[in-house]
Design an enzyme around this catalytic site. Structure first.
Site, PDB file in Angstrom:
ATOM      1  N   ARG A 135      20.888 -25.347  64.781  1.00 39.78           N
ATOM      2  CA  ARG A 135      22.072 -25.641  63.969  1.00 39.78           C
ATOM      3  C   ARG A 135      21.931 -26.905  63.143  1.00 39.78           C
ATOM      4  NH1 ARG A 135      24.399 -20.784  64.037  1.00 39.78           N
ATOM      5  NH2 ARG A 135      24.706 -20.049  66.156  1.00 39.78           N
ATOM      6  N   HIS A 174      29.721 -14.300  77.202  1.00 39.17           N
ATOM      7  CA  HIS A 174      31.118 -14.198  76.806  1.00 39.17           C
ATOM      8  C   HIS A 174      31.804 -13.348  77.856  1.00 39.17           C
ATOM      9  CE1 HIS A 174      28.502 -14.643  73.266  1.00 39.17           C
ATOM     10  NE2 HIS A 174      29.473 -15.315  72.720  1.00 39.17           N
ATOM     11  N   HIS A 227      32.862 -10.122  65.575  1.00 42.84           N
ATOM     12  CA  HIS A 227      33.183 -10.915  64.400  1.00 42.84           C
ATOM     13  C   HIS A 227      33.856 -10.029  63.345  1.00 42.84           C
ATOM     14  CE1 HIS A 227      29.985 -13.319  66.278  1.00 42.84           C
ATOM     15  NE2 HIS A 227      30.570 -14.361  65.720  1.00 42.84           N
ATOM     16  N   ASP A 282      36.802 -17.558  72.858  1.00 39.52           N
ATOM     17  CA  ASP A 282      35.855 -17.537  71.745  1.00 39.52           C
ATOM     18  C   ASP A 282      36.681 -17.859  70.492  1.00 39.52           C
ATOM     19  OD1 ASP A 282      33.588 -17.307  70.223  1.00 39.52           O
ATOM     20  OD2 ASP A 282      33.065 -15.300  70.909  1.00 39.52           O
TER      21      ASP A 282
END
Lengths: 549, 549
Positions: free
Chosen positions: A91, A188, A200, A272
């Site tokens: 990242r 998750h 998503h 999330d």
């Protein structure tokens, strides 16, 4: 009635939010301005008590300053987190970027001890660098069991394809994190490995009942709980047989009944990102925050609108819809988590002025990155790829604005170029290489003449649905072989796509696979496939002769 | 015999070198590793007395820390420079990126006062931000008169196409720099405006004699000298009628006879980068450094090898080939220049700990950037471009690894996308849009159906030779018009290419030109060409729905 802006209740509620910020210093540098708060908004929200920030983008140097700044704005202790599942370098440029966890999952089948040792060092490396950057919470390990090869969102992010592998490696990773004094987060919950859909983009539906979950998906979560995991992130999945109406993130049946009561998890539960379409398509920011909190979440990650979320939560607490004890329990859990990492963070802050100039990446980090690539490399046929005057180096990447895996000095460009191949980059914004023919999908006249070396960067990233799998690479390999024009094949990323392709690959065609897509993976793969003499000379020759923009 | 590594002579000579470094903190982040010293090399050379560093790449935050670090390594005062001809944002993200100087050259023809005022603010903005970053020397203004539209290396970097314009605007810019307490540098002496070749790639040859130079090329240099310019950079050009054997950078006839004696320039003379092929094709690092210094240069910029350059210079001085006075004179000039900016740099250093957190870009900088775009915009026909369900937004950029003008949130992508156009990116590494037909150069079947909106980012950058001009855009515009498929046309960059294209453009086709390529230019252009209602809604909607990599 909504409380005044600065009421004590509002402040307590704000503490439970984790909002999103760019790692860059100025608003204009934001890469996702729609999702990343402006500095003015951030400053206000932190002053009003918002208790957590998730960061994305910027270099590791920038992120250090950013974290410092955010702490100044907040005044109270902050949770600062990032999705650095594959090392800080995934990242933040300047950090170490490691091969995806699945690489170790595959290695585990051959050598359990080595794989577990590497996973522990993977966690240490990530934890160490995260802490040095100013982060105190790493949103990993992924504890999903990737038992669906078509899974578009977990895939190589998982530590394996069976419960024993994922449990063992996720625990080793978590131990590495803990040794470095940062919090981890298992995700998750209750398990996102068996979906064929990307949350998503839409809400996946699963039919598992509790017995099935206990036998499979929940096993790694129980293992990391035993190993002392600090937090658990919920999944945006509709577990139809547990709660027919609400996705797991918003479901008391999943969070209260299973996670808290059955599994007795006492740590932090975080949602999330609530901006994902699986949630926003059905709930507004306030509704989603209240439902998640009522269902058992302690922390609200990336609400669509922070103020709406705070206000709705205040109202639900004031009206008694959610008992005040729930608020106090969540605050207490957050305080405990912060206390755990407080000492290491404080120590770091003291050393800050001297350590700021030391590069983030240590020799041992680089060695680990190299070793992970070597350990997970598959050379199907070593080559050499024959040098050619008019060959084509056809690269397939997810995108170019920016391209995370290629720079002008990337080995995947430079090494084939030195062997006589001309590079051609295929990406979603570029002119298409396809024609409307199932058996001959590649429009060869668009590429030029000569043998084709295929380098596919394909790993099934979120937001792409199953788009990658719709690209006809199997037919393309067949077509190029038929034309005697396939000079070599490399897959960087998905083991599933690699497996499909080698099934149709002719004997003798140089081919290799690496789960990693970073320059080090490219270098190792191409050192095998191309002429070693040429590779040696390359060091850092850029593709172009430019020395300025 | 070469002197020992740490001899006083070697130290004195080293002071005159300006070496190249990346603005990024770690070696792995270098974008041009072939040209940028590693940190270990930099540290050693600075400790050995190297007196200057030219920086490229990294964000403005990184560059601040980098400059601090370099000063620590050096211990003695350093010249820290960058090629920020178009504002700090041209090279360092987070700074302000301004339209190229030629934009003001064109404006000057209509409104001299306004253009000069803007040029002065251009210099202030650049100087202020450079200083805040830790730089003390801006390698601008370009003083070349761009009297050859086919010039591949100067082009829009020049302040104009005639002596009066360039003189006036370069002086105004220099005054702005001086007001901010940083050094300027007039380049490229004796004038690089009339070449059709790129000296990054080969050595251009010019036939001008001194009389001709005095009437044209030298005029702006004399003007900025009068305005107090601190340094002058030499050009890698063979001025055949002045010195038949050596390029200007290495020519005593050009540097001693003309620049020092005739024009009486007393400031610093610095070579252009000695790694450019116009030099390296004929001279090694030692030869080039000795010849440049013997010819009259004070500072040696980017020698191919710093140690070789230092050693060769030491030998030339010890052997008497170059008199010692020359060394002392150059050292003295360097000291004087440093003294000039010493005060402002010292003041800045004191404020450093507080100012480091203030964003580099001020409101007035942003306002200037906007005003410059507005002042230089040419709307040929305002549109609106008709919204369409199946249109193609065909963008042409110089490169994508990285792409300096486009991100996923760039207006050039987002605004047409909102008007129904699908974006298609053409760049040198992509699949070609061309077919082998002079009159119908565009292979339309590769693009898809529907009207085409052309956005050409073309400005004649160095290292590209005349490649851009070989792309058949005139024929392409004709072809699309013939097919009734040209929805709109935008050129960002070269006024010359724009002039060629509007000559063949049909009446009524929405079209616009901006000399600038930055997001602000895209926004202003497309606000005119597309439906205002749609543009308003756009703010910062990304092209994709992603919120993570």
């Amino acid at each position: 009635m909504s409380p005044p802006i600065q009421s004590p209740l509002r402040r307590q509620v704000a503490e439970l939010l984790v909002v999103r910020a760019s790692g860059h210093a100025s608003d204009d540098q934001r890469r996702y301005p729609k999702w990343e708060l402006s500095n003015a908004e951030l400053k206000r929200l932190l002053a009003e008590g918002v208790g957590g920030v998730i960061l994305l983008g910027g270099t590791s140097n920038e992120i250090r300053h950013r974290c410092k700044k955010l702490r100044q704005w907040a005044k109270a202790p902050l949770l600062l987190c990032a999705d650095v599942e594959e090392g800080v370098g995934q990242r933040f440029e300047g950090g170490t970027w490691l091969v995806p966890p699945m690489a170790l999952g595959r290695l585990y089948q051959e050598d359990q001890r080595r794989a577990a040792n590497l996973a522990e060092r993977y966690g240490r490396c990530t934890g160490h660098q995260a802490r040095r950057c100013g982060l105190n919470w790493v949103l990993a390990p992924v504890c999903d069991v990737n038992n669906n090869p078509a899974n578009p969102v977990i895939n190589v992010r998982a530590w394996g394809e069976d419960t024993a592998t994922v449990s063992s490696l996720a625990c080793a990773f978590q131990q590495g994190l803990a040794a470095e004094g940062v919090l981890g987060c298992a995700k998750h919950f209750p398990g996102h490995g068996n979906t064929g859909m990307d949350s998503h983009l839409q809400l996946p539906v699963l039919d598992d009942n509790l017995r099935q979950l206990m036998e499979l998906e929940l096993v790694p979560f129980q293992a990391v709980m035993k190993a002392g995991i600090d937090s658990i992130m919920t999944a945006h999945l509709l577990m139809r047989n547990l709660d027919a109406s609400s996705p797991a993130t918003l479901s008391p049946a999943v969070l209260q009944d299973i996670l808290r009561r059955q599994l007795k998890f006492e740590g932090l539960v975080v949602t999330d990102a609530l901006v994902m379409r699986a949630i926003t398509q059905s709930y507004n920011a306030g509704e989603a925050a209240v439902m998640a909190f009522a269902a058992g979440a302690d922390l609200i990650l990336m609400p669509e609108n922070a103020d709406d979320a705070i206000e709705a939560l205040c109202e639900a607490l004031q009206s008694g819809q959610i008992p005040m004890q729930r608020l106090h329990a969540s605050q207490e859990r957050r305080r405990e988590a912060l206390q755990k990492v407080g000492t290491s963070t404080a120590k770091l802050a003291l050393k800050d002025s001297t350590s700021i100039d030391k590069p983030l990446e240590r020799d041992e980090d680089r060695a680990l990155a190299r070793e992970l690539v070597t350990a997970s490399l598959k050379i199907h046929h070593p080559g050499p790829v024959t040098p050619t005057e008019s060959g084509i180096n056809l690269l397939r990447v997810d995108g170019v604005l920016p391209c995370s895996v290629l720079t002008a000095t990337a080995p995947a460009l430079v090494l084939p170029s030195e062997a006589g191949f001309q590079s051609l980059l295929y990406h979603p914004l570029g002119i298409s290489p396809w024609q409307d023919d199932r058996d001959q999908p590649l429009a060869l006249e668009r590429l030029g003449i000569g043998p084709v070396m295929l380098q596919l960067f394909l790993r099934g990233n979120p937001f792409r649905g199953d788009q990658d799998r719709h690209e006809p690479w199997v037919a393309t390999v067949k077509q190029l072989q038929q034309q005697k024009r396939l000079a070599g094949l490399v897959v960087y990323g998905s083991p599933y796509i690699w497996d499909e392709l080698i099934e149709v690959l002719n004997i003798g065609i140089p081919a290799a696979y690496s789960p990693g897509q970073m320059p080090e993976a490219q270098r190792q793969v191409l050192t095998c496939l191309l002429q070693p003499a040429q590779v040696q000379s390359s060091a850092q020759t850029p593709l172009f002769q430019d020395f300025t923009d």
